[in-house]
Design a protein around this motif. Structure first.
Motif, PDB file in Angstrom:
ATOM      1  N   PHE A 281      37.798  33.594  34.451  1.00 24.48           N
ATOM      2  CA  PHE A 281      38.591  32.811  35.448  1.00 24.48           C
ATOM      3  C   PHE A 281      39.362  33.596  36.464  1.00 24.48           C
ATOM      4  CE2 PHE A 281      38.177  28.779  33.222  1.00 24.48           C
ATOM      5  CZ  PHE A 281      37.962  27.945  34.393  1.00 24.48           C
ATOM      6  N   GLY A 282      39.809  35.078  35.993  1.00 26.38           N
ATOM      7  CA  GLY A 282      40.138  35.829  36.814  1.00 26.38           C
ATOM      8  C   GLY A 282      39.830  36.119  38.189  1.00 26.38           C
ATOM      9  N   VAL A 283      38.526  36.342  38.187  1.00 21.98           N
ATOM     10  CA  VAL A 283      37.730  36.589  39.218  1.00 21.98           C
ATOM     11  C   VAL A 283      37.423  35.295  40.021  1.00 21.98           C
ATOM     12  CG1 VAL A 283      35.482  37.315  40.220  1.00 21.98           C
ATOM     13  CG2 VAL A 283      36.321  38.175  38.040  1.00 21.98           C
ATOM     14  N   TYR A 284      37.418  34.211  39.414  1.00 18.77           N
ATOM     15  CA  TYR A 284      37.145  32.900  39.834  1.00 18.77           C
ATOM     16  C   TYR A 284      38.412  32.542  40.621  1.00 18.77           C
ATOM     17  CZ  TYR A 284      37.117  27.604  39.585  1.00 18.77           C
ATOM     18  OH  TYR A 284      37.061  26.258  39.558  1.00 18.77           O
ATOM     19  N   GLN A 285      39.503  32.907  40.227  1.00 20.95           N
ATOM     20  CA  GLN A 285      40.880  32.332  40.781  1.00 20.95           C
ATOM     21  C   GLN A 285      41.081  33.273  41.826  1.00 20.95           C
ATOM     22  OE1 GLN A 285      42.626  29.734  40.222  1.00 20.95           O
ATOM     23  NE2 GLN A 285      44.291  30.132  41.570  1.00 20.95           N
ATOM     24  N   LEU A 286      40.574  34.710  41.813  1.00 23.02           N
ATOM     25  CA  LEU A 286      40.888  35.648  42.812  1.00 23.02           C
ATOM     26  C   LEU A 286      40.179  35.211  44.306  1.00 23.02           C
ATOM     27  CD1 LEU A 286      42.159  38.420  42.682  1.00 23.02           C
ATOM     28  CD2 LEU A 286      40.180  39.298  42.325  1.00 23.02           C
ATOM     29  N   LEU A 287      39.055  34.575  44.016  1.00 20.97           N
ATOM     30  CA  LEU A 287      38.478  34.286  45.287  1.00 20.97           C
ATOM     31  C   LEU A 287      39.091  33.257  46.320  1.00 20.97           C
ATOM     32  CD1 LEU A 287      34.704  33.268  44.038  1.00 20.97           C
ATOM     33  CD2 LEU A 287      35.493  34.966  45.442  1.00 20.97           C
ATOM     34  N   LYS A 288      39.929  32.699  45.360  1.00 16.32           N
ATOM     35  CA  LYS A 288      40.641  31.395  46.211  1.00 16.32           C
ATOM     36  C   LYS A 288      41.865  32.070  46.988  1.00 16.32           C
ATOM     37  CE  LYS A 288      40.014  27.926  42.684  1.00 16.32           C
ATOM     38  NZ  LYS A 288      41.075  27.343  41.558  1.00 16.32           N
ATOM     39  N   TYR A 289      42.059  33.619  46.762  1.00 10.57           N
ATOM     40  CA  TYR A 289      43.188  33.884  47.248  1.00 10.57           C
ATOM     41  C   TYR A 289      42.701  35.114  48.520  1.00 10.57           C
ATOM     42  CZ  TYR A 289      45.903  32.690  43.608  1.00 10.57           C
ATOM     43  OH  TYR A 289      46.628  31.955  42.716  1.00 10.57           O
ATOM     44  N   PHE A 290      41.137  35.137  48.679  1.00  8.02           N
ATOM     45  CA  PHE A 290      40.580  35.988  49.665  1.00  8.02           C
ATOM     46  C   PHE A 290      39.558  35.054  50.357  1.00  8.02           C
ATOM     47  CE2 PHE A 290      41.816  38.974  46.691  1.00  8.02           C
ATOM     48  CZ  PHE A 290      42.237  40.148  47.567  1.00  8.02           C
ATOM     49  N   PRO A 291      40.420  34.277  51.373  1.00  9.63           N
ATOM     50  CA  PRO A 291      39.698  33.218  52.316  1.00  9.63           C
ATOM     51  C   PRO A 291      38.728  33.883  52.998  1.00  9.63           C
ATOM     52  CG  PRO A 291      41.911  33.398  53.144  1.00  9.63           C
ATOM     53  CD  PRO A 291      41.820  34.396  51.942  1.00  9.63           C
ATOM     54  N   ARG A 293      35.747  35.503  55.347  1.00  8.52           N
ATOM     55  CA  ARG A 293      34.772  36.937  55.052  1.00  8.52           C
ATOM     56  C   ARG A 293      35.366  37.766  54.048  1.00  8.52           C
ATOM     57  NH1 ARG A 293      32.098  34.127  58.497  1.00  8.52           N
ATOM     58  NH2 ARG A 293      32.363  32.951  56.718  1.00  8.52           N
ATOM     59  N   LEU A 294      36.784  37.461  53.830  1.00  3.78           N
ATOM     60  CA  LEU A 294      37.418  38.622  53.005  1.00  3.78           C
ATOM     61  C   LEU A 294      37.186  38.259  51.310  1.00  3.78           C
ATOM     62  CD1 LEU A 294      41.128  38.529  54.208  1.00  3.78           C
ATOM     63  CD2 LEU A 294      39.363  40.420  54.675  1.00  3.78           C
ATOM     64  N   ASP A 295      36.288  37.464  51.195  1.00  2.00           N
ATOM     65  CA  ASP A 295      36.095  37.298  49.824  1.00  2.00           C
ATOM     66  C   ASP A 295      35.140  38.242  49.198  1.00  2.00           C
ATOM     67  OD1 ASP A 295      33.992  36.142  51.181  1.00  2.00           O
ATOM     68  OD2 ASP A 295      34.187  34.160  50.608  1.00  2.00           O
ATOM     69  N   VAL A 296      34.469  39.033  50.313  1.00  2.26           N
ATOM     70  CA  VAL A 296      33.621  40.021  49.601  1.00  2.26           C
ATOM     71  C   VAL A 296      34.503  41.070  48.880  1.00  2.26           C
ATOM     72  CG1 VAL A 296      32.099  41.897  50.531  1.00  2.26           C
ATOM     73  CG2 VAL A 296      32.443  39.909  51.798  1.00  2.26           C
ATOM     74  N   ILE A 297      35.846  41.152  49.404  1.00  4.84           N
ATOM     75  CA  ILE A 297      36.593  42.173  48.625  1.00  4.84           C
ATOM     76  C   ILE A 297      36.943  41.576  47.174  1.00  4.84           C
ATOM     77  CG2 ILE A 297      39.251  43.124  48.679  1.00  4.84           C
ATOM     78  CD1 ILE A 297      39.451  42.418  51.535  1.00  4.84           C
ATOM     79  N   ALA A 298      36.948  40.397  46.905  1.00  9.44           N
ATOM     80  CA  ALA A 298      37.272  39.945  45.689  1.00  9.44           C
ATOM     81  C   ALA A 298      35.832  40.009  44.806  1.00  9.44           C
ATOM     82  CB  ALA A 298      37.596  38.305  45.785  1.00  9.44           C
ATOM     83  N   MET A 299      34.824  39.894  45.434  1.00 13.09           N
ATOM     84  CA  MET A 299      33.738  39.886  44.566  1.00 13.09           C
ATOM     85  C   MET A 299      32.844  41.240  44.437  1.00 13.09           C
ATOM     86  SD  MET A 299      31.696  36.379  45.703  1.00 13.09           S
ATOM     87  CE  MET A 299      32.336  36.192  47.232  1.00 13.09           C
ATOM     88  N   VAL A 300      33.149  41.926  45.565  1.00  9.19           N
ATOM     89  CA  VAL A 300      32.564  43.186  45.253  1.00  9.19           C
ATOM     90  C   VAL A 300      33.444  44.237  45.304  1.00  9.19           C
ATOM     91  CG1 VAL A 300      30.766  44.672  46.525  1.00  9.19           C
ATOM     92  CG2 VAL A 300      30.467  42.222  46.714  1.00  9.19           C
ATOM     93  N   GLY A 301      34.296  44.419  46.131  1.00  3.84           N
ATOM     94  CA  GLY A 301      35.335  45.436  46.224  1.00  3.84           C
ATOM     95  C   GLY A 301      36.174  45.814  45.048  1.00  3.84           C
ATOM     96  N   LEU A 302      36.788  44.474  44.560  1.00  7.48           N
ATOM     97  CA  LEU A 302      37.781  44.717  43.434  1.00  7.48           C
ATOM     98  C   LEU A 302      36.908  45.182  42.271  1.00  7.48           C
ATOM     99  CD1 LEU A 302      40.544  42.171  44.057  1.00  7.48           C
ATOM    100  CD2 LEU A 302      40.649  44.661  44.367  1.00  7.48           C
ATOM    101  N   PRO A 303      35.994  44.424  41.889  1.00  4.59           N
ATOM    102  CA  PRO A 303      35.027  44.833  40.741  1.00  4.59           C
ATOM    103  C   PRO A 303      34.590  46.291  40.833  1.00  4.59           C
ATOM    104  CG  PRO A 303      34.421  42.591  41.533  1.00  4.59           C
ATOM    105  CD  PRO A 303      35.317  43.220  42.583  1.00  4.59           C
ATOM    106  N   LEU A 304      34.345  46.810  41.839  1.00  6.04           N
ATOM    107  CA  LEU A 304      33.934  48.200  41.912  1.00  6.04           C
ATOM    108  C   LEU A 304      35.155  48.999  41.659  1.00  6.04           C
ATOM    109  CD1 LEU A 304      31.130  49.684  42.965  1.00  6.04           C
ATOM    110  CD2 LEU A 304      32.364  49.924  45.174  1.00  6.04           C
ATOM    111  N   LEU A 305      36.016  48.661  42.327  1.00  4.13           N
ATOM    112  CA  LEU A 305      37.268  49.676  41.904  1.00  4.13           C
ATOM    113  C   LEU A 305      37.765  49.720  40.577  1.00  4.13           C
ATOM    114  CD1 LEU A 305      39.565  51.034  43.954  1.00  4.13           C
ATOM    115  CD2 LEU A 305      41.035  49.147  43.465  1.00  4.13           C
ATOM    116  N   PHE A 306      37.616  48.391  40.019  1.00  2.00           N
ATOM    117  CA  PHE A 306      37.754  48.176  38.548  1.00  2.00           C
ATOM    118  C   PHE A 306      36.871  49.038  37.845  1.00  2.00           C
ATOM    119  CE2 PHE A 306      37.044  45.597  34.529  1.00  2.00           C
ATOM    120  CZ  PHE A 306      38.161  45.886  34.088  1.00  2.00           C
TER     121      PHE A 306
END
Ligand code: FES
Lengths: 450, 160
Positions: A281-291, A293-306
């Motif tokens: 749910f963390g990722v799921y919710q995160l998506l809502k805060y990255f409206p 084109r920025l959702d790439v950050i939530a889906m790819v960038g942050l997991p990669l950084l993690f």
């Protein structure tokens, strides 16, 4: 027997290093979380093998094979154990990771133990994700569809990765068999390959909490009064922790048996709205805060950084101190991250359509107890992102579509009743008559923030 | 790998150095070739079918589709019913839209009252031909191959 083996394998020295390890008093239960995780894995292995004897990995048969299994009480229980066990394993391994972080136990000389641990953690998440599809129910099917769509956002190779995961463009029977093979063979193999050195390193190096004692002993100090032997004292406490975990697992699995839900309907005739398993749910919710084109950050960038931070931690964190008090930066960052994750998970769960009471008009509804839950579960999913009509907070609800005291003049009511097209929620089941009446009552009474 | 310490190995080192190097290279080389061979097999075996390789299959009768009103049909392939909206448009002829939202692939719904597709997951909205009108979807709905043979509507794999 012991001597016979030792004559051939000479491992008593290795075992002695851990069994005779002095552990500082008082020994902390949190240091046994790894062991508890191992128990959860063992339980998963046993129940998983049992399930495999009944399960048929094909789109046509999977759901029914579980259904048949569920006709026997023990079948229900074993499946429930496996499903609850997955949650336990994810939680325990995460807590274990946090504890190791807190203790600074990933630092020299235990970098490799940490590295293997990260692989174990990711493989556990992989098991949870692949296992979710296998019952071939509506929940699992759509959660997998959405979940496996995310890697599609990786630049250049994203779509190919998605197609390799699914063995095609869509989640089909071919995806099911692929996930089955990964869940049953590939990930358990990876876990075995990573766990063996992980465990061996712990045997070799002892628990990190004992490092100070060891040093004192080497200096020739008498540590007798400050320590208890690992075996049998600490080992016994470990077993006690496992018993507690096991009993909680067994009771939960019995009291809240995992329901199978309805069979997967890839055509989605009932307009089911997908939700992930709670730990995603963390990722799921995160998506809502990255409206947008920025959702790439939530889906790819942050997991990669993690991933980079997880794998690189022993080398990124140059502070040699193990003591939590001397690592304010590392610990504050971690605290913020963990709190953030908890917050996101909580928010995500809250926004999921809950089975609300669909019958019964509430004469004197309260915003917080009766109205907000309806909005959260039926409206915020779509409207969370589309600005003008947000219903996520009281202030947003009141912005323009509600006229206190006049339900029938409020656009909100017109929309949910369908008097103004399109009827809301768009393309989904309308709110029940009673829910609409409840909302009207609330507006009639002044639409208060009560 | 290091050689055993001691006299013997120093002796051996002197006399057998090229031979040892050859053997070591052999070990590494042979395991490497074996590994690559299996990786190749794995890669080829797991490669997904090409995009658009799905067969043409009948999904309904042309008479059943009113002009300009999308209808959800089931394309039965891969052990599942895949959702496709078939539309007999007045200006572009027949088109078939994959019903997965291009954002994160929830199923979109056709809302006839507003003549738009809406996605319940994050509020994506598309027009009748699948162009994005709002919300997070990064591209139009995917199209699928469509053929009309006699009275039979045939749908195939995804285009692009
Ligand atoms: S999946 Fe459709 S808008 Fe996100």
């Amino acid at each position: 027997m012991g001597r016979w083996l030792d004559e051939r394998l000479q491992f008593s020295e290795l075992l002695r290093s851990v069994f005779e390890h002095p552990i500082p008093k008082p020994s902390n239960l949190l240091d046994y979380l790894g062991f508890a995780t191992l128990f959860a894995f063992a339980s998963q292995t046993i129940t998983g093998i049992l399930l495999a004897t009944a399960y048929i990995p094909s789109a046509a048969e999977a759901y029914n094979s579980i259904k048949v299994l569920q006709t026997a009480p023990l079948g229900v229980y074993v499946r429930s154990l496996h499903s609850w066990g997955a949650n336990f394993m994810v939680v325990l391994i995460f807590l274990h990771l946090l504890r190791v972080f807190y203790e600074g136990a990933y630092k020299k000389p235990r970098e490799l133990t940490w590295l293997m641990g990260v692989i174990l953690f990711l493989a556990t998440l992989g098991l949870a994700f692949t296992g979710y599809l296998l019952p071939w129910n509506q929940e699992g099917y759509w959660a997998t569809t959405v979940g496996s769509a995310m890697p599609g956002y990786i630049p250049v190779i994203g779509e190919y990765i998605l197609r390799i995961m699914r063995n095609g463009l869509e989640v089909t029977g071919a995806t099911l068999t692929r996930f089955y093979a990964v869940h049953m063979l590939v990930l358990p193999l990876i876990i075995l390959l990573a766990f063996t050195p992980h465990f061996f390193f712990v045997l070799r190096q002892g628990m990190s909490v004992a490092d100070k004692l060891e040093a004192a002993k080497r200096r020739g100090e008498d540590i007798e009064a400050k320590s208890i032997p690992f075996y049998p004292n600490v080992a016994f406490r470990m077993i006690l922790l496992v018993v507690v975990v096991a009993v909680v697992l067994w009771v939960l699995a019995g009291v809240y048996p995992k329901s199978l839900g309805s069979p997967a309907d890839p055509l989605n005739r009932n307009h089911y709205v997908p939700t992930p398993a709670w730990y995603f749910f963390g990722v799921y919710q995160l998506l809502k805060y990255f409206p947008g084109r920025l959702d790439v950050i939530a889906m790819v960038g942050l997991p990669l950084l993690f991933l980079i931070v997880l794998f690189g931690l022993p080398w990124l964190d140059r502070n040699p101190s193990h003591s939590p008090r001397k690592r304010p930066v590392a610990l504050s960052i971690a605290t913020v991250l963990v709190l953030g994750l908890i917050f996101l998970t909580y928010q995500g769960i809250r926004s999921v359509p809950k089975p609300l009471p669909t019958s019964g008009v509430i004469a004197d509804p309260s915003y917080k107890a009766d109205i907000d839950p309806i909005f959260q579960s039926r409206c915020v999913g779509c409207h969370g992102q589309s600005g003008g009509y947000s219903l996520d907070t009281y202030a947003n609800v009141m912005r323009k579509n509600v006229i206190p005291g006049h339900p029938n003049a409020s656009l909100l009511v017109k929309r949910i009743e369908g008097k103004v097209a399109p009827q809301m929620p768009l393309g989904l089941q309308p709110l029940s008559k009673d829910q609409i009446q409840t909302i009207k009552n609330w507006i009639k009474a002044g639409a208060k923030n009560n | 790998m290091t050689d055993e310490p001691g006299e013997k190995s120093t002796l051996a080192d002197k006399s057998n150095l090229p031979r040892r190097r050859f053997l070591k290279a052999g070990i590494v080389g042979i395991s490497g070739v074996l590994g690559i061979a299996y990786l190749g097999i794995i890669g080829r075996y797991l490669a997904p079918p090409a995009i658009g390789s799905d067969p043409l299959l009948p999904v309904g009768k042309a008479d059943d589709f009113a002009l300009d009103s999308p209808k959800l049909v089931a394309y039965k392939y891969g052990g599942i019913e895949q959702g496709v909206y078939v539309i007999n448009t007045s200006d572009e002829g027949w088109i078939a839209l994959d019903f997965h939202c291009t954002h994160l692939q929830c199923a979109v719904n056709w809302i006839s009252a507003i003549k738009k597709f809406a996605c319940p997951c994050h509020g994506g909205v598309y027009d009748m031909k699948g162009h994005v009108l709002g919300g997070p979807p990064p591209r139009p709905l995917y199209r699928r191959v469509i053929r009309i043979q006699g009275n039979s509507v045939m749908v195939g794999g995804r285009i692009g």
